[in-house]
Design a protein around this motif. Structure first.
Motif, PDB file in Angstrom:
ATOM      1  N   GLY A 127      -2.663 -11.448  -6.449  1.00  8.95           N
ATOM      2  CA  GLY A 127      -3.703 -10.633  -5.826  1.00  8.95           C
ATOM      3  C   GLY A 127      -4.954 -11.434  -5.506  1.00  8.95           C
ATOM      4  N   LEU A 128      -5.362 -12.316  -6.412  1.00  4.59           N
ATOM      5  CA  LEU A 128      -6.554 -13.128  -6.171  1.00  4.59           C
ATOM      6  C   LEU A 128      -6.340 -14.124  -5.041  1.00  4.59           C
ATOM      7  N   LEU A 129      -5.158 -14.730  -4.983  1.00  4.33           N
ATOM      8  CA  LEU A 129      -4.883 -15.681  -3.906  1.00  4.33           C
ATOM      9  C   LEU A 129      -4.845 -14.991  -2.549  1.00  4.33           C
ATOM     10  N   ILE A 130      -4.307 -13.790  -2.492  1.00  2.00           N
ATOM     11  CA  ILE A 130      -4.292 -13.048  -1.227  1.00  2.00           C
ATOM     12  C   ILE A 130      -5.702 -12.610  -0.856  1.00  2.00           C
ATOM     13  N   THR A 131      -6.477 -12.145  -1.830  1.00  2.00           N
ATOM     14  CA  THR A 131      -7.839 -11.678  -1.564  1.00  2.00           C
ATOM     15  C   THR A 131      -8.735 -12.811  -1.082  1.00  2.00           C
ATOM     16  N   ARG A 132      -8.455 -14.026  -1.527  1.00  2.00           N
ATOM     17  CA  ARG A 132      -9.212 -15.177  -1.022  1.00  2.00           C
ATOM     18  C   ARG A 132      -9.034 -15.317   0.481  1.00  2.00           C
ATOM     19  N   LEU A 133      -7.861 -14.964   0.991  1.00  2.00           N
ATOM     20  CA  LEU A 133      -7.563 -15.091   2.413  1.00  2.00           C
ATOM     21  C   LEU A 133      -7.815 -13.793   3.179  1.00  2.00           C
ATOM     22  N   ARG A 134      -7.783 -12.656   2.462  1.00  2.00           N
ATOM     23  CA  ARG A 134      -8.029 -11.340   3.066  1.00  2.00           C
ATOM     24  C   ARG A 134      -9.048 -10.630   2.189  1.00  2.00           C
ATOM     25  N   PRO A 135     -10.354 -10.944   2.348  1.00  2.00           N
ATOM     26  CA  PRO A 135     -11.356 -10.487   1.386  1.00  2.00           C
ATOM     27  C   PRO A 135     -11.458  -8.970   1.215  1.00  2.00           C
ATOM     28  N   THR A 136     -11.243  -8.212   2.263  1.00  2.00           N
ATOM     29  CA  THR A 136     -11.400  -6.767   2.163  1.00  2.00           C
ATOM     30  C   THR A 136     -10.208  -6.062   2.774  1.00  2.00           C
ATOM     31  N   PRO A 137      -9.454  -5.302   1.979  1.00  2.00           N
ATOM     32  CA  PRO A 137      -8.335  -4.541   2.542  1.00  2.00           C
ATOM     33  C   PRO A 137      -8.855  -3.482   3.505  1.00  2.00           C
ATOM     34  N   PRO A 138      -8.020  -3.030   4.440  1.00  2.00           N
ATOM     35  CA  PRO A 138      -8.448  -1.984   5.359  1.00  2.00           C
ATOM     36  C   PRO A 138      -8.676  -0.669   4.629  1.00  2.00           C
ATOM     37  N   GLY A 139      -9.448   0.213   5.269  1.00  2.00           N
ATOM     38  CA  GLY A 139      -9.713   1.522   4.673  1.00  2.00           C
ATOM     39  C   GLY A 139     -11.151   1.633   4.205  1.00  2.00           C
ATOM     40  N   VAL A 140     -11.646   2.851   4.113  1.00  2.00           N
ATOM     41  CA  VAL A 140     -13.052   3.076   3.770  1.00  2.00           C
ATOM     42  C   VAL A 140     -13.359   2.644   2.340  1.00  2.00           C
ATOM     43  N   ARG A 141     -12.374   2.628   1.479  1.00  2.00           N
ATOM     44  CA  ARG A 141     -12.590   2.240   0.088  1.00  2.00           C
ATOM     45  C   ARG A 141     -12.084   0.830  -0.207  1.00  2.00           C
ATOM     46  N   GLY A 142     -11.857   0.051   0.848  1.00  2.00           N
ATOM     47  CA  GLY A 142     -11.300  -1.281   0.656  1.00  2.00           C
ATOM     48  C   GLY A 142     -12.144  -2.148  -0.253  1.00  2.00           C
ATOM     49  N   VAL A 172       2.185 -17.190 -26.790  1.00  2.00           N
ATOM     50  CA  VAL A 172       3.627 -17.321 -26.612  1.00  2.00           C
ATOM     51  C   VAL A 172       3.979 -17.646 -25.163  1.00  2.00           C
ATOM     52  N   LEU A 173       3.240 -17.068 -24.228  1.00  2.00           N
ATOM     53  CA  LEU A 173       3.566 -17.220 -22.813  1.00  2.00           C
ATOM     54  C   LEU A 173       2.819 -18.377 -22.143  1.00  2.00           C
ATOM     55  N   TRP A 174       1.875 -18.987 -22.841  1.00  2.00           N
ATOM     56  CA  TRP A 174       1.024 -20.016 -22.238  1.00  2.00           C
ATOM     57  C   TRP A 174       1.839 -21.179 -21.686  1.00  2.00           C
ATOM     58  N   ALA A 175       2.812 -21.631 -22.465  1.00  2.00           N
ATOM     59  CA  ALA A 175       3.634 -22.767 -22.042  1.00  2.00           C
ATOM     60  C   ALA A 175       4.805 -22.349 -21.161  1.00  2.00           C
ATOM     61  N   GLU A 176       4.972 -21.048 -20.949  1.00  2.00           N
ATOM     62  CA  GLU A 176       6.090 -20.549 -20.146  1.00  2.00           C
ATOM     63  C   GLU A 176       5.656 -20.119 -18.742  1.00  2.00           C
ATOM     64  N   GLY A 177       4.517 -20.614 -18.298  1.00  2.00           N
ATOM     65  CA  GLY A 177       4.058 -20.322 -16.948  1.00  2.00           C
ATOM     66  C   GLY A 177       2.731 -19.602 -16.874  1.00  2.00           C
ATOM     67  N   ALA A 178       2.313 -18.950 -17.954  1.00  2.00           N
ATOM     68  CA  ALA A 178       1.047 -18.213 -17.918  1.00  2.00           C
ATOM     69  C   ALA A 178      -0.139 -19.150 -17.733  1.00  2.00           C
ATOM     70  N   ALA A 179      -0.067 -20.343 -18.316  1.00  2.00           N
ATOM     71  CA  ALA A 179      -1.176 -21.292 -18.199  1.00  2.00           C
ATOM     72  C   ALA A 179      -1.408 -21.686 -16.737  1.00  2.00           C
ATOM     73  N   GLU A 180      -0.338 -22.005 -16.036  1.00  2.00           N
ATOM     74  CA  GLU A 180      -0.468 -22.408 -14.632  1.00  2.00           C
ATOM     75  C   GLU A 180      -1.008 -21.261 -13.784  1.00  2.00           C
ATOM     76  N   LEU A 181      -0.540 -20.052 -14.043  1.00  2.00           N
ATOM     77  CA  LEU A 181      -1.026 -18.896 -13.288  1.00  2.00           C
ATOM     78  C   LEU A 181      -2.490 -18.633 -13.595  1.00  2.00           C
ATOM     79  N   TRP A 182      -2.897 -18.792 -14.843  1.00  2.00           N
ATOM     80  CA  TRP A 182      -4.304 -18.614 -15.222  1.00  2.00           C
ATOM     81  C   TRP A 182      -5.195 -19.595 -14.448  1.00  2.00           C
ATOM     82  N   ARG A 183      -4.753 -20.840 -14.383  1.00  2.00           N
ATOM     83  CA  ARG A 183      -5.541 -21.848 -13.664  1.00  2.00           C
ATOM     84  C   ARG A 183      -5.611 -21.533 -12.174  1.00  2.00           C
ATOM     85  N   LEU A 184      -4.500 -21.113 -11.588  1.00  2.00           N
ATOM     86  CA  LEU A 184      -4.505 -20.727 -10.180  1.00  2.00           C
ATOM     87  C   LEU A 184      -5.450 -19.568  -9.932  1.00  2.00           C
ATOM     88  N   SER A 185      -5.512 -18.639 -10.873  1.00  2.00           N
ATOM     89  CA  SER A 185      -6.416 -17.495 -10.734  1.00  2.00           C
ATOM     90  C   SER A 185      -7.873 -17.954 -10.702  1.00  2.00           C
TER      91      SER A 185
END
Length: 269
Positions: A127-142, A172-185
């Motif tokens: 969601g954060l990576l998409i929002t970086r490229l599309r800052p505001t979704p369409p709609g009045v409450r975007g 438990v999940l840090w070494a199983e991919g959560a760490a990389e996703l946290w950094r990307l976020s």
């Protein structure tokens, strides 16, 4: 892929139902990481298929505690490969509008559900990576929805660290991919500030900056150098765009913060 759907019934000979796609998801994850196969999959509408799959699984109970679905995480990984490498597609393909809408509403609902932490970090990062490229979704409450999503994401990501390193919930999940996703976020947040000028104030006024600075001054080091670099990047951008953030960071200097040379340089200018 062009003859495939995830609906309940087949039309015109389409290969339908969720189970066939579940079988293909690991292969799709690998193929979307390679330029040639990824281009073919994009031409066949794979983002729309994966988004529809996630939407169906989420609506079928994917948000319920204890009902973790690894296939949702694998679908997120395939979409993440596309999001990181195909920025034009993310900005122009309507399926990413639907995907962003799903994610910005889902992440707040996943807070405080430790058994769904891996799904939450996948949804948050994507969601954060998409929002970086599309800052505001369409709609009045975007913008309202994006603000709620960003606030929830900051709170969620803060929970990964503690003075001793990685928090119990994330360990438990840090070494199983959560760490990389946290950094990307964190990198996505840093890259979003130009498009979301209210983000530094939210990080400060919502307590994220204060809590993070207290955590960093209370520990000598972070879990690893990559985590330090991702956090330093976000803090540096906050300091560059927000005088109040810069002041707060300077007032808390010490502990793990004192190892962030790039941040220290930014504070001097």
């Amino acid at each position: 892929m062009a003859e495939m759907s995830v609906g309940d019934s087949a039309e015109d000979g389409a290969w339908s139902g969720e189970e066939p796609l579940r079988l293909l998801l690991p292969a799709l994850c690998h193929l979307t990481a390679e330029e040639g196969p990824r281009g073919v999959l994009l031409s066949l509408g794979t983002p729309a298929l994966l988004t529809h799959f996630l939407s169906l699984r989420w609506g079928a109970g994917g948000r319920q505690e204890g009902s973790g679905d690894p296939s949702m995480e694998t679908a997120c990984s395939a979409l993440l490969n596309i999001t990181v490498t195909e920025k034009h597609t993310v900005r122009t393909d309507p399926s990413f509008t639907s995907l962003q809408s799903l994610l910005v509403d889902a992440v707040p609902a996943l807070l405080h559900k430790p058994r769904l932490l891996m799904l939450a970090v996948n949804f948050c990062t994507l969601g954060l990576l998409i929002t970086r490229l599309r800052p505001t979704p369409p709609g009045v409450r975007g913008e309202v929805r994006v603000r709620r999503f960003i606030g929830s994401s900051l709170q969620f990501l803060l929970g990964a660290l503690c003075p001793g390193g990685v928090s119990t919930e994330w360990a438990v999940l840090w070494a199983e991919g959560a760490a990389e996703l946290w950094r990307l976020s964190l990198q996505a947040l840093a890259g979003s500030i130009a498009a979301l000028p209210w983000l530094p104030d939210m990080a400060r006024d919502g307590g994220w900056l204060r809590d993070m600075l207290e955590l960093l001054t209370g520990c000598a080091a972070l879990p690893d150098s990559d985590t330090l670099e991702a956090l330093q990047e976000f803090l540096t951008v906050l300091a560059q765009h927000c005088p109040h953030c810069r002041h707060d960071i300077a007032q808390h200097w010490g502990g793990a913060l004192s190892t962030m040379t790039q941040l220290h340089t930014a504070l001097q200018h």
